[in-house]
Design a protein around this motif. Sequence first.
Motif, PDB file in Angstrom:
ATOM      1  N   ALA A 202       3.055  15.272   5.646  1.00 46.87           N
ATOM      2  CA  ALA A 202       4.110  14.329   5.261  1.00 46.87           C
ATOM      3  C   ALA A 202       3.821  12.937   5.804  1.00 46.87           C
ATOM      4  N   ASN A 203       3.344  12.871   7.042  1.00 46.25           N
ATOM      5  CA  ASN A 203       3.010  11.569   7.636  1.00 46.25           C
ATOM      6  C   ASN A 203       1.832  10.914   6.927  1.00 46.25           C
ATOM      7  N   GLU A 204       0.865  11.713   6.540  1.00 44.64           N
ATOM      8  CA  GLU A 204      -0.285  11.178   5.804  1.00 44.64           C
ATOM      9  C   GLU A 204       0.168  10.607   4.464  1.00 44.64           C
ATOM     10  N   ALA A 205       1.087  11.325   3.805  1.00 44.50           N
ATOM     11  CA  ALA A 205       1.610  10.833   2.529  1.00 44.50           C
ATOM     12  C   ALA A 205       2.375   9.522   2.737  1.00 44.50           C
ATOM     13  N   SER A 206       3.161   9.454   3.814  1.00 49.70           N
ATOM     14  CA  SER A 206       3.898   8.219   4.120  1.00 49.70           C
ATOM     15  C   SER A 206       2.930   7.076   4.392  1.00 49.70           C
ATOM     16  N   ARG A 207       1.866   7.373   5.114  1.00 52.82           N
ATOM     17  CA  ARG A 207       0.879   6.328   5.424  1.00 52.82           C
ATOM     18  C   ARG A 207       0.230   5.799   4.154  1.00 52.82           C
ATOM     19  N   LYS A 208      -0.125   6.691   3.240  1.00 53.39           N
ATOM     20  CA  LYS A 208      -0.732   6.256   1.983  1.00 53.39           C
ATOM     21  C   LYS A 208       0.252   5.426   1.159  1.00 53.39           C
ATOM     22  N   ASP A 209       1.521   5.862   1.134  1.00 56.79           N
ATOM     23  CA  ASP A 209       2.535   5.094   0.397  1.00 56.79           C
ATOM     24  C   ASP A 209       2.703   3.700   0.993  1.00 56.79           C
ATOM     25  N   LEU A 210       2.745   3.622   2.319  1.00 53.05           N
ATOM     26  CA  LEU A 210       2.899   2.323   2.984  1.00 53.05           C
ATOM     27  C   LEU A 210       1.691   1.432   2.726  1.00 53.05           C
ATOM     28  N   GLU A 211       0.503   2.018   2.748  1.00 54.57           N
ATOM     29  CA  GLU A 211      -0.702   1.226   2.489  1.00 54.57           C
ATOM     30  C   GLU A 211      -0.697   0.685   1.068  1.00 54.57           C
ATOM     31  N   ALA A 212      -0.296   1.525   0.109  1.00 56.76           N
ATOM     32  CA  ALA A 212      -0.234   1.076  -1.288  1.00 56.76           C
ATOM     33  C   ALA A 212       0.814  -0.022  -1.448  1.00 56.76           C
ATOM     34  N   LEU A 213       1.967   0.146  -0.782  1.00 57.83           N
ATOM     35  CA  LEU A 213       3.030  -0.855  -0.863  1.00 57.83           C
ATOM     36  C   LEU A 213       2.584  -2.166  -0.220  1.00 57.83           C
ATOM     37  N   MET A 214       1.901  -2.080   0.901  1.00 54.98           N
ATOM     38  CA  MET A 214       1.403  -3.295   1.557  1.00 54.98           C
ATOM     39  C   MET A 214       0.374  -4.012   0.685  1.00 54.98           C
ATOM     40  N   GLU A 215      -0.472  -3.236   0.032  1.00 52.09           N
ATOM     41  CA  GLU A 215      -1.457  -3.855  -0.854  1.00 52.09           C
ATOM     42  C   GLU A 215      -0.772  -4.610  -1.995  1.00 52.09           C
ATOM     43  N   ALA A 216       0.266  -3.979  -2.579  1.00 49.80           N
ATOM     44  CA  ALA A 216       1.000  -4.629  -3.667  1.00 49.80           C
ATOM     45  C   ALA A 216       1.707  -5.893  -3.168  1.00 49.80           C
ATOM     46  N   LYS A 217       2.310  -5.812  -1.986  1.00 56.32           N
ATOM     47  CA  LYS A 217       3.029  -6.962  -1.436  1.00 56.32           C
ATOM     48  C   LYS A 217       2.068  -8.080  -1.051  1.00 56.32           C
ATOM     49  N   ASN A 218       0.900  -7.741  -0.576  1.00 57.61           N
ATOM     50  CA  ASN A 218      -0.091  -8.777  -0.273  1.00 57.61           C
ATOM     51  C   ASN A 218      -0.553  -9.484  -1.544  1.00 57.61           C
ATOM     52  N   GLU A 219      -0.653  -8.749  -2.636  1.00 57.75           N
ATOM     53  CA  GLU A 219      -0.987  -9.376  -3.914  1.00 57.75           C
ATOM     54  C   GLU A 219       0.126 -10.336  -4.339  1.00 57.75           C
ATOM     55  N   GLU A 220       1.386  -9.912  -4.142  1.00 55.35           N
ATOM     56  CA  GLU A 220       2.511 -10.810  -4.445  1.00 55.35           C
ATOM     57  C   GLU A 220       2.442 -12.052  -3.561  1.00 55.35           C
ATOM     58  N   LEU A 221       2.099 -11.850  -2.298  1.00 56.55           N
ATOM     59  CA  LEU A 221       2.003 -12.981  -1.372  1.00 56.55           C
ATOM     60  C   LEU A 221       0.920 -13.952  -1.820  1.00 56.55           C
ATOM     61  N   ASP A 222      -0.206 -13.442  -2.259  1.00 56.33           N
ATOM     62  CA  ASP A 222      -1.274 -14.296  -2.768  1.00 56.33           C
ATOM     63  C   ASP A 222      -0.795 -15.093  -3.976  1.00 56.33           C
ATOM     64  N   ASP A 223      -0.015 -14.430  -4.837  1.00 51.42           N
ATOM     65  CA  ASP A 223       0.514 -15.101  -6.019  1.00 51.42           C
ATOM     66  C   ASP A 223       1.462 -16.239  -5.628  1.00 51.42           C
ATOM     67  N   TYR A 224       2.340 -15.977  -4.661  1.00 54.16           N
ATOM     68  CA  TYR A 224       3.248 -17.027  -4.172  1.00 54.16           C
ATOM     69  C   TYR A 224       2.460 -18.191  -3.577  1.00 54.16           C
ATOM     70  N   SER A 225       1.453 -17.867  -2.786  1.00 51.41           N
ATOM     71  CA  SER A 225       0.643 -18.929  -2.155  1.00 51.41           C
ATOM     72  C   SER A 225      -0.068 -19.784  -3.182  1.00 51.41           C
ATOM     73  N   GLN A 226      -0.575 -19.147  -4.233  1.00 51.07           N
ATOM     74  CA  GLN A 226      -1.252 -19.893  -5.298  1.00 51.07           C
ATOM     75  C   GLN A 226      -0.264 -20.809  -6.020  1.00 51.07           C
ATOM     76  N   GLN A 227       0.944 -20.311  -6.264  1.00 52.03           N
ATOM     77  CA  GLN A 227       1.939 -21.144  -6.943  1.00 52.03           C
ATOM     78  C   GLN A 227       2.356 -22.323  -6.064  1.00 52.03           C
ATOM     79  N   ILE A 228       2.479 -22.086  -4.761  1.00 56.12           N
ATOM     80  CA  ILE A 228       2.885 -23.153  -3.844  1.00 56.12           C
ATOM     81  C   ILE A 228       1.769 -24.178  -3.692  1.00 56.12           C
ATOM     82  N   ASP A 229       0.553 -23.678  -3.485  1.00 54.89           N
ATOM     83  CA  ASP A 229      -0.577 -24.603  -3.296  1.00 54.89           C
ATOM     84  C   ASP A 229      -0.968 -25.292  -4.587  1.00 54.89           C
TER      85      ASP A 229
END
Length: 230
Positions: A202-229
């Motif tokens: 269960a913890n391994e599954a949670s870790r994978k979910d968190l990693e996938a979510l962080m990857e998606a959020k980092n992509e969103e962050l890159d998109d925001y940074s590009q729009q701002i810059d």
Amino acid sequence: MLCAVLALALGVSGLAKPQLAQAARDEETDISEELQGVKESLSDAQNEVDEIEEGMKSAEERLESLESERDDLLSYIEKLDQNLTEVQDTIDSLEASMEVKQEEIAATQEKLAQAQADEREQYEAMKLRIQYMYENGSMQFLELLFRSESLTQLLNRSEYITTLVEYDRDMLKEYQQTCQEIQDTQAALEEEYSQMEELQAANEASRKDLEALMEAKNEELDDYSQQIDG
């Protein structure tokens, strides 16, 4: 002669006044029209300035909104990172506990194997003594009893034989009980280990979910940074 010149001058002057007045009106009209054109140009320019200012204001508001959303996203990513660290710490701790539990199970299995071996050995020894007593030594035991010189000696020898038999029975019972206790302990340890495996999965599954979510959020962050810059 002088009178004639004066009269001529007066006549010419009378004729020029209406023309001068018309010329003045025409010039005034031209000036008014020019002023109106300038006013209209200024008005158009002001409208353009207003539109530019409105656009700049809208752009600033959009920029502020993007920066606010980016800051919120950064905070969220930091929380995700903290959660991921906590999950990874839990996984590491569980792995260490599972290693210890495996060692306990292995040690218990060794104890069980030894106890079962002792049980079989005691059982075989008891069988041999019983077989000897009833097949070869029954007369000897009876003779031993009947040769007793006193009642006390008879009772002592009888008690000795009884004690020997009871000892074998008690030892076998003790070994059997020990084996059962070890088996129960092993079953409990294996159940704990199985529960750890489920929790680890269960913890391994949670870790994978968190990693996938962080990857998606980092992509969103890159998109925001590009729009701002940009």
